[in-house]
Design a protein around this motif. Structure first.
Motif, PDB file in Angstrom:
ATOM      1  N   ALA A  79       1.012  -1.201   0.387  1.00 43.50           N
ATOM      2  CA  ALA A  79       0.139   0.220   0.336  1.00 43.50           C
ATOM      3  C   ALA A  79       0.666   1.225  -0.172  1.00 43.50           C
ATOM      4  N   CYS A 124      -1.864   4.965  -6.276  1.00 47.11           N
ATOM      5  CA  CYS A 124      -3.186   5.557  -6.358  1.00 47.11           C
ATOM      6  C   CYS A 124      -3.475   4.926  -4.850  1.00 47.11           C
ATOM      7  N   SER A 125      -2.564   4.416  -4.017  1.00 51.22           N
ATOM      8  CA  SER A 125      -3.452   4.056  -2.434  1.00 51.22           C
ATOM      9  C   SER A 125      -3.277   5.381  -1.909  1.00 51.22           C
ATOM     10  N   THR A 126      -4.101   5.507  -0.597  1.00 48.71           N
ATOM     11  CA  THR A 126      -4.864   6.275  -0.210  1.00 48.71           C
ATOM     12  C   THR A 126      -3.614   7.014   0.444  1.00 48.71           C
ATOM     13  N   MET A 127      -2.883   6.390   1.244  1.00 54.01           N
ATOM     14  CA  MET A 127      -1.563   7.074   1.849  1.00 54.01           C
ATOM     15  C   MET A 127      -0.859   7.340   1.340  1.00 54.01           C
ATOM     16  N   ALA A 176      -1.439   8.519  -2.193  1.00 52.00           N
ATOM     17  CA  ALA A 176      -2.204   9.816  -2.046  1.00 52.00           C
ATOM     18  C   ALA A 176      -1.636  10.952  -1.286  1.00 52.00           C
ATOM     19  N   ARG A 177      -1.697  11.024  -0.080  1.00 52.67           N
ATOM     20  CA  ARG A 177      -1.695  12.113   1.067  1.00 52.67           C
ATOM     21  C   ARG A 177      -0.855  12.717   0.865  1.00 52.67           C
ATOM     22  N   TRP A 178       0.207  12.004   0.732  1.00 53.75           N
ATOM     23  CA  TRP A 178       1.532  12.361   1.570  1.00 53.75           C
ATOM     24  C   TRP A 178       2.033  13.125   0.043  1.00 53.75           C
ATOM     25  N   HIS A 233       2.028   2.193  -4.054  1.00 51.13           N
ATOM     26  CA  HIS A 233       1.235   1.992  -5.167  1.00 51.13           C
ATOM     27  C   HIS A 233       0.729   3.367  -5.201  1.00 51.13           C
TER      28      HIS A 233
END
Length: 81
Positions: free
Chosen positions: A21, A26-29, A31-33, A24
């Motif tokens: 995670a 596109c993972s939320t983590m 993307a937020r970073w 990748h």
């Protein structure tokens, strides 16, 4: 987010483990970073291109052979970027 910004272990690149995670794009983590990084806003390819390069290198085999079809589909999507 604090734990992600200050990891307590060494970061290691792996061409064979694409489902992590934190790798990748596109993972939320991630993307937020990335959204907090000025360089990402200037040129998103800085994050995306290394992922695509790793995706092109990996050849799943053995117990991971089932991932060959999904990885092939992801390669096709990424080729359009």
């Amino acid at each position: 987010m604090q734990a992600f910004a200050q990891p307590d272990m060494a970061i290691t690149d792996s061409a064979d483990y694409l489902s992590c995670a934190v790798k990748h794009p596109c993972s939320t983590m991630v993307a937020r970073w990335a959204m907090g990084q000025p360089e990402f806003h200037r040129d998103p390819a800085v994050l995306i291109e290394p992922f695509i390069a790793g995706l092109q290198r990996v050849e799943p085999s053995g117990p991971a052979a089932w991932t060959a079809a999904p990885i092939s589909a992801l390669r096709a999507i990424m080729a359009d970027l």
